[in-house]
Enzyme design. Sequence first.
Site, PDB file in Angstrom:
ATOM      1  N   ALA A 154       0.895  -1.168   0.000  1.00 40.57           N
ATOM      2  CA  ALA A 154       0.000   0.000   0.000  1.00 40.57           C
ATOM      3  C   ALA A 154       0.925   1.207   0.000  1.00 40.57           C
ATOM      4  O   ALA A 154       1.120   1.871   0.994  1.00 40.57           O
ATOM      5  CB  ALA A 154      -0.901  -0.031   1.235  1.00 40.57           C
ATOM      6  N   ALA A 155       1.516   1.456  -1.148  1.00 38.57           N
ATOM      7  CA  ALA A 155       2.744   2.253  -1.209  1.00 38.57           C
ATOM      8  C   ALA A 155       2.542   3.725  -1.541  1.00 38.57           C
ATOM      9  O   ALA A 155       3.452   4.522  -1.337  1.00 38.57           O
ATOM     10  CB  ALA A 155       3.697   1.639  -2.228  1.00 38.57           C
TER      11      ALA A 155
ATOM     12  N   GLY B 206       6.133   7.590   0.359  1.00 38.58           N
ATOM     13  CA  GLY B 206       7.035   7.994   1.447  1.00 38.58           C
ATOM     14  C   GLY B 206       7.956   6.858   1.852  1.00 38.58           C
ATOM     15  O   GLY B 206       9.174   7.022   1.963  1.00 38.58           O
TER      16      GLY B 206
ATOM     17  N   ARG C 150      -3.352   7.574  -7.231  1.00 41.58           N
ATOM     18  CA  ARG C 150      -2.280   7.548  -6.229  1.00 41.58           C
ATOM     19  C   ARG C 150      -1.074   6.761  -6.749  1.00 41.58           C
ATOM     20  O   ARG C 150       0.063   7.081  -6.425  1.00 41.58           O
ATOM     21  CB  ARG C 150      -2.805   6.963  -4.913  1.00 41.58           C
ATOM     22  CG  ARG C 150      -3.814   7.896  -4.225  1.00 41.58           C
ATOM     23  CD  ARG C 150      -4.404   7.288  -2.957  1.00 41.58           C
ATOM     24  NE  ARG C 150      -3.449   7.036  -1.909  1.00 41.58           N
ATOM     25  CZ  ARG C 150      -3.037   7.913  -1.002  1.00 41.58           C
ATOM     26  NH1 ARG C 150      -3.505   9.151  -1.028  1.00 41.58           N
ATOM     27  NH2 ARG C 150      -2.169   7.580  -0.067  1.00 41.58           N
TER      28      ARG C 150
ATOM     29  N   ASP D  85       1.745  -0.974   4.827  1.00 44.11           N
ATOM     30  CA  ASP D  85       1.399   0.280   5.515  1.00 44.11           C
ATOM     31  C   ASP D  85      -0.103   0.427   5.284  1.00 44.11           C
ATOM     32  O   ASP D  85      -0.537   1.078   4.328  1.00 44.11           O
ATOM     33  CB  ASP D  85       2.207   1.418   4.874  1.00 44.11           C
ATOM     34  CG  ASP D  85       2.057   2.722   5.625  1.00 44.11           C
ATOM     35  OD1 ASP D  85       1.713   2.683   6.814  1.00 44.11           O
ATOM     36  OD2 ASP D  85       2.304   3.779   5.015  1.00 44.11           O
TER      37      ASP D  85
ATOM     38  N   CYS E  68      -1.172   4.357  10.663  1.00 43.32           N
ATOM     39  CA  CYS E  68      -1.116   5.676  11.300  1.00 43.32           C
ATOM     40  C   CYS E  68      -2.383   5.837  12.133  1.00 43.32           C
ATOM     41  O   CYS E  68      -3.082   6.835  12.041  1.00 43.32           O
ATOM     42  CB  CYS E  68      -0.953   6.783  10.268  1.00 43.32           C
ATOM     43  SG  CYS E  68      -2.259   6.851   9.053  1.00 43.32           S
TER      44      CYS E  68
HETATM   45  N1  SAM Z   1       2.835   3.853   2.376  1.00 42.87           N
HETATM   46  C1  SAM Z   1       2.374   5.137   1.913  1.00 42.87           C
HETATM   47  C2  SAM Z   1       3.477   6.147   2.094  1.00 42.87           C
HETATM   48  O1  SAM Z   1       4.343   5.951   2.923  1.00 42.87           O
HETATM   49  O2  SAM Z   1       3.490   7.152   1.359  1.00 42.87           O
HETATM   50  C3  SAM Z   1       1.092   5.562   2.601  1.00 42.87           C
HETATM   51  C4  SAM Z   1       0.024   4.529   2.473  1.00 42.87           C
HETATM   52  S1  SAM Z   1      -1.544   4.993   3.097  1.00 42.87           S
HETATM   53  C5  SAM Z   1      -1.332   4.839   4.793  1.00 42.87           C
HETATM   54  C6  SAM Z   1      -2.504   3.610   2.736  1.00 42.87           C
HETATM   55  C7  SAM Z   1      -2.651   3.307   1.269  1.00 42.87           C
HETATM   56  O3  SAM Z   1      -3.426   2.126   1.156  1.00 42.87           O
HETATM   57  C8  SAM Z   1      -3.372   4.346   0.441  1.00 42.87           C
HETATM   58  O4  SAM Z   1      -2.497   4.812  -0.552  1.00 42.87           O
HETATM   59  C9  SAM Z   1      -4.542   3.589  -0.206  1.00 42.87           C
HETATM   60  O5  SAM Z   1      -4.724   3.952  -1.555  1.00 42.87           O
HETATM   61  C10 SAM Z   1      -4.058   2.163  -0.094  1.00 42.87           C
HETATM   62  N2  SAM Z   1      -5.085   1.102  -0.098  1.00 42.87           N
HETATM   63  C11 SAM Z   1      -6.367   1.122   0.277  1.00 42.87           C
HETATM   64  N3  SAM Z   1      -6.930  -0.087   0.116  1.00 42.87           N
HETATM   65  C12 SAM Z   1      -5.963  -0.900  -0.386  1.00 42.87           C
HETATM   66  C13 SAM Z   1      -5.911  -2.250  -0.806  1.00 42.87           C
HETATM   67  N4  SAM Z   1      -6.961  -3.049  -0.739  1.00 42.87           N
HETATM   68  N5  SAM Z   1      -4.754  -2.713  -1.298  1.00 42.87           N
HETATM   69  C14 SAM Z   1      -3.662  -1.923  -1.395  1.00 42.87           C
HETATM   70  N6  SAM Z   1      -3.646  -0.640  -1.014  1.00 42.87           N
HETATM   71  C15 SAM Z   1      -4.780  -0.132  -0.522  1.00 42.87           C
END
Ligand code: SAM
Length: 491
Positions: A123-124, A128, A152, A192, A245
Amino acid sequence: MTARASDDPRDLPIPDAFARRMAALLDELDARAVLESLSAEPRRAVRANPRRATLDEVVQLTGWRLQELPWSPEAGLLSDPDVTRPGNHPLHAAGAFYLQDPTATAAATALAVTPGEWVADLAAAPGGKATALGARLEGQGVLLANDVHRARVEVLARNLERFGIRNAIVTQADPSELADRLAGRFDAVLLDAPCSGEAMFQKSLDARRDWSLDLVRRNAQRQGPLLDAASDLLKAGGRLVYATCTFSPEENEGVVGETLLRRADLHPAASPLSFVARGHASAVGVEEVLPDEAVARLWPHHAPGAGHVITNLERVDAPPPETRRSGKKRQDLAFKPPSRTTLEAWHTFRTAALTGVDTDLENEDTLRERAGVLWRVADLDLLDALSGVTVLRPGLALGRVQRDRFEPAHALAMALDPSATHSVVELSLDGPSLPRWLAGEELDVEERDVTWSGDGSAGYALLVTAGMPLGWTRRSGTRLRNLYPKGLRQR
Ligand code: SAM
């Protein structure tokens, strides 16, 4: 006419039910301090890109004051009130640093990636942590950087490109699709996870407005399958970091504990992060399987930043990897060996513009073409196993043939060392030409803050500042055509 609602999240009260939950989890003083911190001014860290510069060099070049962060040697807390828009600094465009929540920088430290490993960040976006993991790989091994949301993922890809990371494969998939195809292959995985975002109360109106106990529960439910997919991707002995978070024990210790109860192949591992608080496994009744030492809680009243919860796990046993090919190869999107025209144009460009010191670029076995773009694929087996998954970037974009000539990709410029190109244009960091360039203007080599080196016969030259790449230019007489991508220009 109604007054415009404030967009400062701190004008909204913190939900009462959240405050009560903090009071139940922590002692009275800590609980109060957490709530106060969540209404404090958000803090930012500057995390250096070791491929470009050390943190000390970033400090020297920017003149910013940074304070050490004990959990991240590459990052410093920005403590200079006069720095208002650090993201507009030219060194940001040059990929010298990433601006990140100070506590979020700890997740990459916890995964302790070393060069040559196979690493997945599930979930990148926006990148960051992926940029930190990619930098630690030093161009060796592979980083699979994935997110489900298309817009994203585009930002993620741009950030990896800005950092000059050439061995990242960027996908848009549900992690279960990746686990179906790549089970047992990875040395290290970061999840993440999407979460209720309680730490975001500092900076997100939506996080405060949308929070509810039901949201916490719904997130915990969707995190379990994501953690299963993350675990499946690991080889035996592989490391996993599960990060959120949010502070709710349900979404942290609860999700991890329930997964550990179901899976004998997964164990908790000691957190390498010191100077941080530990977990609250007993709050969700999983203390039998999850020792508090595996969980690092970076609380916002203990540390600068919004807060992060980071759990270290290890897969102790895994079936041997097998590649399951689900879904048909979509021929229209498939990456194919390059056409002769493209390959010849690449040769011509490479011979004229590149010096040959970058031996990675001499190897043609890993070149593939899709929709006219030539790629250096980070790993052919991995790409092959991903058939049926949306792959935005299979590695480093080299360029494409346009109007009978090879036009090098911006990503290639960002991944090059200036010594790898015959012609270099250096713009001084504090001169007037650099902001003009970043805004998309043409420059003239005779300007005082512009230094040309090379013979110019290749047409293309790498444009750099402080020795770091910013993109391509093409020289015509004394004019330098601006090839900085339109979407990145600063107005
Ligand atoms: N790791 C990122 C960073 O450091 O910049 C922040 C990630 S944020 C906390 C969580 C991410 O999970 C979001 O970008 C969202 O789009 C993604 N997300 C939501 N549902 C998901 C899924 N089923 N599989 C993968 N990613 C998912």
